[in-house]
Design an enzyme around this catalytic site. Sequence first.
Site, PDB file in Angstrom:
ATOM      1  N   LEU A 231     -64.925  46.219 -30.317  1.00 19.00           N
ATOM      2  CA  LEU A 231     -65.140  45.157 -29.341  1.00 19.00           C
ATOM      3  C   LEU A 231     -63.907  44.928 -28.474  1.00 19.00           C
ATOM      4  O   LEU A 231     -62.807  44.702 -28.989  1.00 19.00           O
ATOM      5  CB  LEU A 231     -65.525  43.864 -30.067  1.00 19.00           C
ATOM      6  CG  LEU A 231     -65.894  42.676 -29.178  1.00 19.00           C
ATOM      7  CD1 LEU A 231     -67.151  42.983 -28.383  1.00 19.00           C
ATOM      8  CD2 LEU A 231     -66.088  41.425 -30.034  1.00 19.00           C
ATOM      9  N   ASP A 232     -64.112  45.001 -27.140  1.00 23.99           N
ATOM     10  CA  ASP A 232     -63.059  44.736 -26.148  1.00 23.99           C
ATOM     11  C   ASP A 232     -61.868  45.687 -26.270  1.00 23.99           C
ATOM     12  O   ASP A 232     -60.749  45.350 -25.863  1.00 23.99           O
ATOM     13  CB  ASP A 232     -62.559  43.287 -26.252  1.00 23.99           C
ATOM     14  CG  ASP A 232     -63.656  42.269 -25.998  1.00 23.99           C
ATOM     15  OD1 ASP A 232     -64.617  42.602 -25.286  1.00 23.99           O
ATOM     16  OD2 ASP A 232     -63.551  41.143 -26.519  1.00 23.99           O
ATOM     17  N   GLU A 233     -62.095  46.876 -26.813  1.00 24.11           N
ATOM     18  CA  GLU A 233     -61.010  47.843 -27.003  1.00 24.11           C
ATOM     19  C   GLU A 233     -61.190  49.115 -26.182  1.00 24.11           C
ATOM     20  O   GLU A 233     -60.374  50.022 -26.265  1.00 24.11           O
ATOM     21  CB  GLU A 233     -60.906  48.225 -28.495  1.00 24.11           C
ATOM     22  CG  GLU A 233     -60.466  47.096 -29.418  1.00 24.11           C
ATOM     23  CD  GLU A 233     -58.969  46.872 -29.380  1.00 24.11           C
ATOM     24  OE1 GLU A 233     -58.264  47.627 -28.699  1.00 24.11           O
ATOM     25  OE2 GLU A 233     -58.501  45.919 -30.034  1.00 24.11           O
TER      26      GLU A 233
END
Length: 288
Positions: A231-233
């Site tokens: 997530l969000d990486e």
Amino acid sequence: MSSKKRFILKLSCPDRAGIVHAVTAYLLEQGGNILTSAQHGDEDHQRFFMRIEFECAAGAEQAALCQSFAPLAERLQMDWELVDSQAKTRVLLLVSKLGHCLNDLLFRVQTGHLPIEIPAIVSNHRDFYQLAASHNIPFHHFPLLNASEEQKQGQERKIREVIEENQIDLVVLARYMQILSPELCRDLAGRAINIHHSFLPSFKGAKPYHQAHQRGVKLIGATAHYVTSDLDEGPIIEQEVARIDHSLAPEQLVAIGRDTECVTLARAIQWHAEHRVLMNGNRTVVFR
């Protein structure tokens, strides 16, 4: 009207002497005329990146060019793609209850400022079906009434059907507030873009503007990145910031941030659609 056809070749490969010469010589043999060319050498990973837009005679075919380029690409261990520059990227938009990015993208497409096609919009809410109808775009409402794994899998199967039926090239999470499964993230690797309302890697997860307010930062931002199961990486394509100060409440930061999100997401989609983005591990090379 030009009688020539335009193509874009983008590639990456282990860095070595003679790559530019080999590629340009190939294009010359094919009767190609180079219009723009950009390249980058990553010293850290000893990898070379290149994007060339060129034109050929009207009779040139993409499939034939790909076939003739393949031996050179294999010899130089290239990851590459050769596309018709006039072919528009077909984009599926996913949205939840916040419509500022959706509305902005629809307006940019309608006015000819974003060179993509939007064959469908998918949402887990009905809020924007009238907006979609005003642009003559099919709207698919796939609700998630609870967070059960079975219902999520069923909803994703429907999303996959929309992707297949509409021959989607790119999926855009335009403030779609659902986490995609690792399987769907894997299948859409390099073909799904998310807009996160924070200047990553700071303030991941929920309510990043409230987190920023608590930390007293002087800049807030937005990040457009490729979707991965982390997530969000995912690899970052574009970021933008807005200056703020101590007098602003979290709700005011949210309002300021929405404009930043719209601009950031539109740029990322445009650069992807124009084949300006190349993957470099967990980073990107963007030829603007």
